[in-house]
Each structure stands twice: as C-alpha cells, then as structure tokens.
Design a protein around this motif. Sequence first.
Motif, PDB file in Angstrom:
ATOM      1  N   LEU A 128       0.790  -1.230   0.000  1.00 26.90           N
ATOM      2  CA  LEU A 128       0.000   0.000   0.000  1.00 26.90           C
ATOM      3  C   LEU A 128       0.824   1.284   0.000  1.00 26.90           C
ATOM      4  O   LEU A 128       0.266   2.370  -0.183  1.00 26.90           O
ATOM      5  N   ARG A 129       2.115   1.171   0.221  1.00 22.86           N
ATOM      6  CA  ARG A 129       2.939   2.373   0.220  1.00 22.86           C
ATOM      7  C   ARG A 129       2.725   3.174  -1.074  1.00 22.86           C
ATOM      8  O   ARG A 129       2.677   2.603  -2.165  1.00 22.86           O
ATOM      9  N   ASP A 130       2.577   4.472  -0.949  1.00 25.54           N
ATOM     10  CA  ASP A 130       2.367   5.358  -2.103  1.00 25.54           C
ATOM     11  C   ASP A 130       1.068   5.057  -2.844  1.00 25.54           C
ATOM     12  O   ASP A 130       0.952   5.311  -4.046  1.00 25.54           O
ATOM     13  N   ALA A 131       0.058   4.563  -2.133  1.00 27.34           N
ATOM     14  CA  ALA A 131      -1.209   4.218  -2.788  1.00 27.34           C
ATOM     15  C   ALA A 131      -1.804   5.412  -3.527  1.00 27.34           C
ATOM     16  O   ALA A 131      -2.248   5.281  -4.679  1.00 27.34           O
ATOM     17  N   HIS A 396      -8.300  -8.731  -2.128  1.00 30.26           N
ATOM     18  CA  HIS A 396      -7.790  -7.491  -1.535  1.00 30.26           C
ATOM     19  C   HIS A 396      -8.708  -6.904  -0.468  1.00 30.26           C
ATOM     20  O   HIS A 396      -8.359  -5.888   0.135  1.00 30.26           O
ATOM     21  N   GLY A 397      -9.862  -7.514  -0.240  1.00 28.91           N
ATOM     22  CA  GLY A 397     -10.709  -7.116   0.877  1.00 28.91           C
ATOM     23  C   GLY A 397     -11.061  -5.645   0.877  1.00 28.91           C
ATOM     24  O   GLY A 397     -11.636  -5.107  -0.064  1.00 28.91           O
ATOM     25  N   HIS A 398     -10.656  -4.953   1.945  1.00 26.98           N
ATOM     26  CA  HIS A 398     -10.999  -3.542   2.137  1.00 26.98           C
ATOM     27  C   HIS A 398     -10.009  -2.597   1.445  1.00 26.98           C
ATOM     28  O   HIS A 398     -10.180  -1.376   1.549  1.00 26.98           O
ATOM     29  N   VAL A 399      -8.979  -3.119   0.777  1.00 26.38           N
ATOM     30  CA  VAL A 399      -7.948  -2.238   0.203  1.00 26.38           C
ATOM     31  C   VAL A 399      -7.785  -2.439  -1.307  1.00 26.38           C
ATOM     32  O   VAL A 399      -6.733  -2.175  -1.862  1.00 26.38           O
ATOM     33  N   GLY A 400      -8.845  -2.881  -1.971  1.00 25.39           N
ATOM     34  CA  GLY A 400      -8.736  -3.130  -3.409  1.00 25.39           C
ATOM     35  C   GLY A 400      -8.416  -1.892  -4.214  1.00 25.39           C
ATOM     36  O   GLY A 400      -7.566  -1.913  -5.103  1.00 25.39           O
ATOM     37  N   LEU A 401      -9.097  -0.781  -3.925  1.00 21.07           N
ATOM     38  CA  LEU A 401      -8.814   0.460  -4.644  1.00 21.07           C
ATOM     39  C   LEU A 401      -7.406   0.943  -4.346  1.00 21.07           C
ATOM     40  O   LEU A 401      -6.622   1.242  -5.253  1.00 21.07           O
ATOM     41  N   GLY A 402      -7.047   1.001  -3.060  1.00 23.48           N
ATOM     42  CA  GLY A 402      -5.738   1.529  -2.684  1.00 23.48           C
ATOM     43  C   GLY A 402      -4.571   0.706  -3.186  1.00 23.48           C
ATOM     44  O   GLY A 402      -3.499   1.254  -3.470  1.00 23.48           O
ATOM     45  N   SER A 403      -4.757  -0.597  -3.313  1.00 20.23           N
ATOM     46  CA  SER A 403      -3.647  -1.464  -3.732  1.00 20.23           C
ATOM     47  C   SER A 403      -3.663  -1.784  -5.215  1.00 20.23           C
ATOM     48  O   SER A 403      -2.780  -2.495  -5.702  1.00 20.23           O
ATOM     49  N   SER A 404      -4.648  -1.270  -5.945  1.00 19.34           N
ATOM     50  CA  SER A 404      -4.831  -1.696  -7.332  1.00 19.34           C
ATOM     51  C   SER A 404      -3.669  -1.312  -8.234  1.00 19.34           C
ATOM     52  O   SER A 404      -3.207  -2.120  -9.054  1.00 19.34           O
ATOM     53  N   ALA A 405      -3.168  -0.079  -8.114  1.00 23.39           N
ATOM     54  CA  ALA A 405      -2.109   0.365  -9.024  1.00 23.39           C
ATOM     55  C   ALA A 405      -0.852  -0.476  -8.851  1.00 23.39           C
ATOM     56  O   ALA A 405      -0.242  -0.918  -9.834  1.00 23.39           O
ATOM     57  N   ARG A 406      -0.451  -0.718  -7.592  1.00 19.71           N
ATOM     58  CA  ARG A 406       0.745  -1.542  -7.392  1.00 19.71           C
ATOM     59  C   ARG A 406       0.498  -2.989  -7.805  1.00 19.71           C
ATOM     60  O   ARG A 406       1.381  -3.637  -8.377  1.00 19.71           O
ATOM     61  N   THR A 407      -0.679  -3.526  -7.520  1.00 21.72           N
ATOM     62  CA  THR A 407      -0.955  -4.902  -7.925  1.00 21.72           C
ATOM     63  C   THR A 407      -0.862  -5.041  -9.438  1.00 21.72           C
ATOM     64  O   THR A 407      -0.327  -6.039  -9.947  1.00 21.72           O
ATOM     65  N   GLY A 408      -1.363  -4.062 -10.179  1.00 22.91           N
ATOM     66  CA  GLY A 408      -1.238  -4.117 -11.637  1.00 22.91           C
ATOM     67  C   GLY A 408       0.207  -4.143 -12.079  1.00 22.91           C
ATOM     68  O   GLY A 408       0.572  -4.877 -13.012  1.00 22.91           O
TER      69      GLY A 408
END
Length: 440
Positions: A128-131, A396-408
């Motif tokens: 999530l860093r730099d989300a 990703h539970g409650h952090v799908g939006l916040g973690s999406s860019a890094r996951t991609g």
Amino acid sequence: MSSASTHLAAPSAARHVVIAGAGFIGLASAIEALAAGWKVTLVDPGPSGGQQAASYGNAGWLSSHSILPPAGPGVWRQVPGFLADPLGPLAIRWAYLPRALPWLWRYVRSGSTRAKVAHTAHALRTLLRDAAPLHEQLAQRAGARHLIARQGLLHVYPTRQDFEADALAWQLRRQEGIDWTVLDEAELRAREPDLAPGYHCGVLVPEAGHCRNPGADAAALASHAQALGARRVTARATGLRLEHGRLRSVRTDQGELPADALVIAAGAYSAPLARAAGDAVCLDTERGYHVTLAPQAGQAGPRTPTMVMDRKLIVHQMDCGLRVAGQVEIAGLDAAPDWRRAEVLRRHLAAIFPTLSPAQLKDGQVWMGRRPSTPDGLPCIGRASGCPDVIHAYGHGHVGLGSSARTGRLVAQLLQGQEPEIELAPFSPQRFGHPGPPTD
C-alpha cells in the motif's frame, strides 16, 4: 524477493493474456500488461464501475495506512456477538455459518498475537505504500486525474481514551513509517464543523488520498484500456484448458478463449479458477453496504473523508453524493441483501451529522457489494502452483482500490519474468494449502 526462475519469458512477439475480472485490480493489470507489449482480453459479466461491481460501491479511500489485519488479539471473544446481532458492524448469518467456519477459524487465528498483527502490517505496508500517488498516476493516464484527491484521511473517536485504546494499531503504523497527527477537540471542530458534538478526538493521516467517484474512475480506466487495444468480452470465466501443465485456453460461459496466460482478478468469484489452477485458497466475501445521498448545495457532511471508529464506517462527500459505507456481513455470494443493514447506516449518518435534514436522509441510494476477502487480510498475488501461466491477483478485501495500481504493476512484472518490486511471499496463494492437481 521472490525468485524469477520460474517466471514466463518476456514476449518477443505479442502474446495474449486473458484477465478474468474488470474491476480495479483487473483494469490496472490490463493497462500495465498492454504497456509491456501483451495482447489483453478482459473478461467480466458486467461493465466496469457498474452497480454490480465492488469497484462501484466502495468507500473511495486510497488508504496507504490500512495495514492492520481484520482481526486482532482477543477477537474470538466477539464471535458470539457477531452471531447474535444480525445488524451489528460484523454479522454472520446463521444459515451460512457451517460453510464460513474454515474462513472464520483462520480469521480468528490470523491476528491472535501481536507478532502476527505486526507481520501482516509490514506486508500490507509494502503493498500500500504510495497508494495515492500511484493511483493518481494511473488515473492521469486514463484522463481521470480530476477524480483523485490527496488531502489526507481522518479517523474520529468519541474520546481521547478511545483513541488510546487503539494504541497498537497506531504504533504499528508509526513503526511502518506512516505519519499521523492527533487532533484535539478544538482542532477537530475547526476541521469538521458539522460533526456531532459527541466526537472529541481525531487522527489525521496526511499521506492518504481518496477517489471522488469510484464507479466513474473504474469506467475511465476501462475506456483507457480499450483505447490502448484491450478487447472486452462480456462473460464469466469458468475454468481452464491445460495441456501438459501449460495453459491453452480459458473457458467462459460464452465459449473458450485461447490464451498464453491468465490473470485471475475476479474478486469474490476467484476461488473456482484458483482451484482449477491448483491452489485451494481461503476466500470468502465480506458483504458491505452503502447509502449515498443525492448531492445538494450546502449539504452537511465531512470536509475530509472520515472513518468513524466507534461505528466502524466511513463517511465521504463524493461527486456522486454523500456516501456512508461500511459493515461486514458474512453470508456468502448468493444470499439476498438484508436492506435493514442499509437503514442502520442511514441512522448512523443522522447521528454523526445531526444537521442533515430528514428529507436529505430519505433521498438516497442503497447498495450491497461483495468484498473478496481472505481471513488474514492479505490478498493472493503470485503464480499458480499447478500452471506457471496463471497469475493470482484477488482477495484485496478492504484495500482493493488503494492497492490496485501496485498490484497491476506486480502482475505485469510476473508476466514479463521480472523480479517483483516487493516481496510476494506473504501474499502467496499457496499459504492455504493445495487441493491436488489442477483441472483441465
């Protein structure tokens, strides 16, 4: 970091990846895969950002500090209450309890000690860093930069003692390099004049951001992916066709799609595809509800998107209206919504912002969505054990939006055979065990 020795070779000619799921995770993966030279087909039964999607109805937080697991030490004592109160902040439907027990057992164990909580916090912080800046960059590429704001996020407590009772969470955030500031009552009132007088303490996290309209953001990312060359197929991925351990095609309810690789990003519907690829993941849905009041000039509400800690919900003034979102209901994928839970949110909103008029409170849209959740709060990201051509990216539970860019970015790195930019071991899909050989 994870070894790249088993990764796919970078394509010399355009190879084809099917991405099952066109929510935020699937869309970010598609955009990054296209940038890396892959042909992309997005498969989803509904439109990106449509009301059927979790991406549409989330609370809009780009919360780089949401690093705590869903359960903490001693949570097992609360389980009887979860069962007894069907309208509480976390409720379990009795009829679904037998099927939920394996997930619940792991849920309770995942945060049973401080060491386990700290382990999860560190892993999630790397993801999530730099989300906010990462998602801002992604949105800018899609012409949706105006939908992302970076003014910080606020947590409010009734008293300073309530904040101090939550010390472990804030200490772990500080240890992970997250800066936060406690606001006394005067500072909180100056920032949030509409807040009910029963709240006397706030915590501001300056690095975090938010999305002004998640549904519109997802739709913009989808349009951008298609403009870059992604093909869109309206279908649900249902299985794989493998030959000698390699992927040949992805089965859908509309036919087969030949593919060199598959990314499983189907959210709460990902478990059958994971099993087909050789991994028995522990995935369920934490069903969440929201109420969004129609936007009105001068409408009371938060100036800063706010987590109301004693009520376990988020209130966020979005472009599409004032949204109150939260609650967790364990009831499976197919149970009908319990709209009483939305009415509970409406009552909470009236208590938190008492100057909202009855007419404003009555005029609102209700919604229920399915968060794809693992019991330990860590998503599944990595290569499938039964087929090197399949990549997991869900849970990703409650952090799908916040973690999406890094996951991609991570998905594209795996497709390219590159070393992932963060350690993926904590997110291993294999941490739940193996069901046996993959199916074909």
